[in-house]
Write an enzyme that holds these catalytic residues in place. Structure first.
Site: not given
Length: 202
Positions: A24-26, A29
């Protein structure tokens, strides 16, 4: 070990371990990360490697660990293509590298597996489009530099790169070209190129 089967490289890999990769990016999440891991476990992965990493320049330590671990006969599984590849050209290069090593790539959402004829055909088509895009971007970059020189400037230090130049830089970077070489090709400093790449990361 188990049965062997022939890959496109002619390698005869052993039936190996199925590993999963989730990203995931962050950090907020985390539910999505757990959701990916759950699907990968349900698909038969004996271990799932997870990263929280955003953008093409971000470090992915668990991805690096997984790449160092997989060997001939293993399967590397992800939920979607974009969880693994940083770009189309990066995804193609990754597929080619793993194929040479006898490692199978599998994507659950797209029902793609590089062991099958359909999966190999998908990556062949993807590679053709990626090469076409690289050629177009390269031509636009050259045209832009010629136009700059015709106006009497050397184009050596633009304040910011245009979107197509950034795409060209990403494609070259994913193909393994050094950042310094790409910056020289575009007529900017290494720092300017790095900032431009970072500013458009996602």
């Amino acid at each position: 070990m188990g049965q062997t089967s022939k890959t496109t490289t002619g390698i005869m890999p052993k039936t190996g371990t199925k590993y999963g990769y989730a990203r995931v990016s962050t950090p907020d999440q985390s539910d999505s990360l757990d959701g990916q891991a759950g699907r990968l476990k349900a698909a038969g992965c004996s271990a799932v490697f997870k990263d929280v990493a955003s953008g093409k320049l971000a470090s992915r330590p668990n991805w690096d660990a997984l790449m160092a671990l997989v060997e001939s006969g293993d399967t590397l599984t992800a939920v979607k293509l974009d969880r693994v590849g940083r770009s189309v050209s990066n995804l193609i290069a990754l597929c080619q590298e793993l194929d040479r090593r006898g490692v199978i790539l599998e994507f659950l959402d797209q029902s793609i597996e590089t062991r099958t004829a359909q999966g190999r055909m998908f990556f062949t088509i993807l590679a053709a489009f990626a090469e076409f895009e690289r050629e177009l971007i390269s031509e636009r970059t050259k045209d832009g530099l010629r136009a700059t020189k015709a106006r009497g400037t050397n184009g050596g230090r633009p304040r910011a790169l245009k979107a197509y130049q950034v795409r060209h830089a990403r494609a070259r970077l994913d193909a393994g070209r050094p950042l310094t070489e790409i910056a020289r090709e575009l007529g900017v400093s290494r720092a300017t190129l790095y900032r431009s790449l970072g500013a458009t990361s996602s």
